[in-house]
Design a protein around this motif. Structure first.
Motif, PDB file in Angstrom:
ATOM      1  N   SER A  38       0.835  -1.212   0.000  1.00 51.84           N
ATOM      2  CA  SER A  38       0.000   0.000   0.000  1.00 51.84           C
ATOM      3  C   SER A  38       0.864   1.254   0.000  1.00 51.84           C
ATOM      4  CB  SER A  38      -0.920   0.000   1.230  1.00 51.84           C
ATOM      5  OG  SER A  38      -1.819  -1.078   1.183  1.00 51.84           O
ATOM      6  N   ALA A  39       1.962   1.219   0.763  1.00 51.89           N
ATOM      7  CA  ALA A  39       2.869   2.363   0.808  1.00 51.89           C
ATOM      8  C   ALA A  39       3.518   2.603  -0.550  1.00 51.89           C
ATOM      9  CB  ALA A  39       3.941   2.132   1.874  1.00 51.89           C
ATOM     10  N   ALA A  40       3.899   1.508  -1.226  1.00 51.91           N
ATOM     11  CA  ALA A  40       4.510   1.638  -2.558  1.00 51.91           C
ATOM     12  C   ALA A  40       3.513   2.258  -3.539  1.00 51.91           C
ATOM     13  CB  ALA A  40       4.965   0.268  -3.052  1.00 51.91           C
ATOM     14  N   ALA A  41       2.252   1.829  -3.461  1.00 50.47           N
ATOM     15  CA  ALA A  41       1.215   2.388  -4.341  1.00 50.47           C
ATOM     16  C   ALA A  41       1.032   3.880  -4.076  1.00 50.47           C
ATOM     17  CB  ALA A  41      -0.098   1.642  -4.131  1.00 50.47           C
ATOM     18  N   ALA A  42       1.014   4.251  -2.791  1.00 46.63           N
ATOM     19  CA  ALA A  42       0.855   5.669  -2.429  1.00 46.63           C
ATOM     20  C   ALA A  42       2.042   6.490  -2.931  1.00 46.63           C
ATOM     21  CB  ALA A  42       0.713   5.814  -0.915  1.00 46.63           C
ATOM     22  N   ALA A  43       3.247   5.933  -2.801  1.00 39.88           N
ATOM     23  CA  ALA A  43       4.447   6.644  -3.264  1.00 39.88           C
ATOM     24  C   ALA A  43       4.412   6.846  -4.782  1.00 39.88           C
ATOM     25  CB  ALA A  43       5.696   5.875  -2.849  1.00 39.88           C
ATOM     26  N   LEU A  44       3.970   5.826  -5.506  1.00 41.37           N
ATOM     27  CA  LEU A  44       3.880   5.952  -6.962  1.00 41.37           C
ATOM     28  C   LEU A  44       2.843   6.995  -7.354  1.00 41.37           C
ATOM     29  CD1 LEU A  44       4.116   2.203  -8.036  1.00 41.37           C
ATOM     30  CD2 LEU A  44       5.765   3.994  -8.590  1.00 41.37           C
ATOM     31  N   GLU A  45       1.703   6.990  -6.658  1.00 43.57           N
ATOM     32  CA  GLU A  45       0.669   8.004  -6.930  1.00 43.57           C
ATOM     33  C   GLU A  45       1.198   9.401  -6.636  1.00 43.57           C
ATOM     34  OE1 GLU A  45      -3.622   7.330  -6.093  1.00 43.57           O
ATOM     35  OE2 GLU A  45      -2.865   5.605  -4.962  1.00 43.57           O
ATOM     36  N   GLY A  46       2.023   9.501  -5.599  1.00 43.30           N
ATOM     37  CA  GLY A  46       2.595  10.791  -5.220  1.00 43.30           C
ATOM     38  C   GLY A  46       3.834  11.171  -6.009  1.00 43.30           C
ATOM     39  N   LYS A  47       4.135  10.378  -7.053  1.00 37.84           N
ATOM     40  CA  LYS A  47       5.280  10.638  -7.958  1.00 37.84           C
ATOM     41  C   LYS A  47       6.623  10.556  -7.232  1.00 37.84           C
ATOM     42  CE  LYS A  47       2.600  11.735 -11.517  1.00 37.84           C
ATOM     43  NZ  LYS A  47       1.290  11.411 -10.952  1.00 37.84           N
ATOM     44  N   ASP A  48       6.683   9.738  -6.186  1.00 34.80           N
ATOM     45  CA  ASP A  48       7.947   9.526  -5.466  1.00 34.80           C
ATOM     46  C   ASP A  48       8.440   8.126  -5.800  1.00 34.80           C
ATOM     47  OD1 ASP A  48      10.087   9.340  -3.744  1.00 34.80           O
ATOM     48  OD2 ASP A  48       9.041  10.250  -2.037  1.00 34.80           O
ATOM     49  N   ASP A  49       9.000   7.991  -7.008  1.00 38.96           N
ATOM     50  CA  ASP A  49       9.398   6.670  -7.490  1.00 38.96           C
ATOM     51  C   ASP A  49      10.515   6.049  -6.651  1.00 38.96           C
ATOM     52  OD1 ASP A  49       7.564   7.291  -9.412  1.00 38.96           O
ATOM     53  OD2 ASP A  49       8.873   6.873 -11.118  1.00 38.96           O
ATOM     54  N   ALA A  50      11.428   6.875  -6.178  1.00 38.24           N
ATOM     55  CA  ALA A  50      12.541   6.346  -5.379  1.00 38.24           C
ATOM     56  C   ALA A  50      12.026   5.712  -4.091  1.00 38.24           C
ATOM     57  CB  ALA A  50      13.529   7.464  -5.065  1.00 38.24           C
ATOM     58  N   ARG A  51      11.059   6.360  -3.460  1.00 39.93           N
ATOM     59  CA  ARG A  51      10.504   5.824  -2.218  1.00 39.93           C
ATOM     60  C   ARG A  51       9.681   4.562  -2.494  1.00 39.93           C
ATOM     61  NH1 ARG A  51       8.551   9.933   2.422  1.00 39.93           N
ATOM     62  NH2 ARG A  51       8.187   8.456   4.127  1.00 39.93           N
ATOM     63  N   ALA A  52       8.951   4.568  -3.601  1.00 42.65           N
ATOM     64  CA  ALA A  52       8.192   3.377  -3.989  1.00 42.65           C
ATOM     65  C   ALA A  52       9.122   2.190  -4.189  1.00 42.65           C
ATOM     66  CB  ALA A  52       7.410   3.647  -5.268  1.00 42.65           C
TER      67      ALA A  52
END
Length: 218
Positions: A38-52
């Protein structure tokens, strides 16, 4: 719960912070995997690919040999529009599958779909041809791979070339016999279509769909 509230409000920094706290408190592998996903999905939605990517790597560490976790992330990338990233990951997974057909049929299907959506029909064709070569006659996935290959040639207006390729195989493969008959029908060559459907009806009298085709074409 707070992470999801922030995520719905598109407050990505707060959402990811809440996920981080929940992940730190998580007990049990499954709960931690769900949170990391879920965190990875949120990071991708938030355009934070490195965190995802970091969440994804942390998820993989919970079960390094679990190919499905990696496949799950590849599907997530595709759903969120990261098609090139997803295709790269699926390509890596093809090597990791080590010949396991139950994994490979999923990987080939996803690679073909992504290649087509990226307008890479040549690559999609290579993938499905490889899949058809390695998938035995009668396997449930073969029909889908055949339809993908036919779809590519249909878009290129080259069905006649595919018919010439398929017809010699119709002598030993019932699936190719019926497929070739269907393609002849599609290009409006009803005489050849009927001849092949009749052969199919003799070879497998229990196939009512083929019998119906014979009646329709008479």
């Amino acid at each position: 719960a707070m992470a999801q509230v922030h995520q719905r409000a598109r407050k990505w920094k707060e959402a990811l912070g809440a996920y981080d706290r929940a992940i730190a408190r998580a007990r049990g592998k499954s709960a931690k995997q769900d949170l990391l996903r879920s965190a990875a999905a949120a990071a991708l939605e938030g355009k934070d690919d490195a965190r995802a990517d970091a969440y994804y790597k942390a998820m993989i560490k919970t079960a390094p040999r679990n190919l499905f976790l990696r496949m799950d992330y590849a599907q997530l990338l595709a759903r969120l529009g990261r098609k090139r990233q997803a295709l790269t990951l699926w390509t890596t997974l093809r090597s990791r599958a080590k010949g396991q057909l139950k994994h490979l049929v999923i990987i080939w299907r996803e690679m073909a779909e992504l290649s087509q959506s990226l307008k890479q029909d040549d690559e999609a064709e290579k993938v499905v041809r490889d899949a058809l070569k390695k998938t035995p006659e009668g396997h449930w996935a073969r029909t889908g791979f055949l339809e993908t290959l036919i779809g590519i040639y249909r878009r290129l207006d080259k069905l006649e070339a595919l018919i010439k390729e398929f017809e010699p195989r119709a002598k030993r493969s019932y699936q190719m016999l019926v497929t070739t008959a269907r393609l002849y029908e599609e290009v409006a060559d009803d005489v050849r279509a009927l001849a092949l459907f009749r052969k199919a009806a003799k070879r497998r009298p229990s196939d009512t769909r083929v019998k119906l085709k014979v009646i329709q074409l008479l």
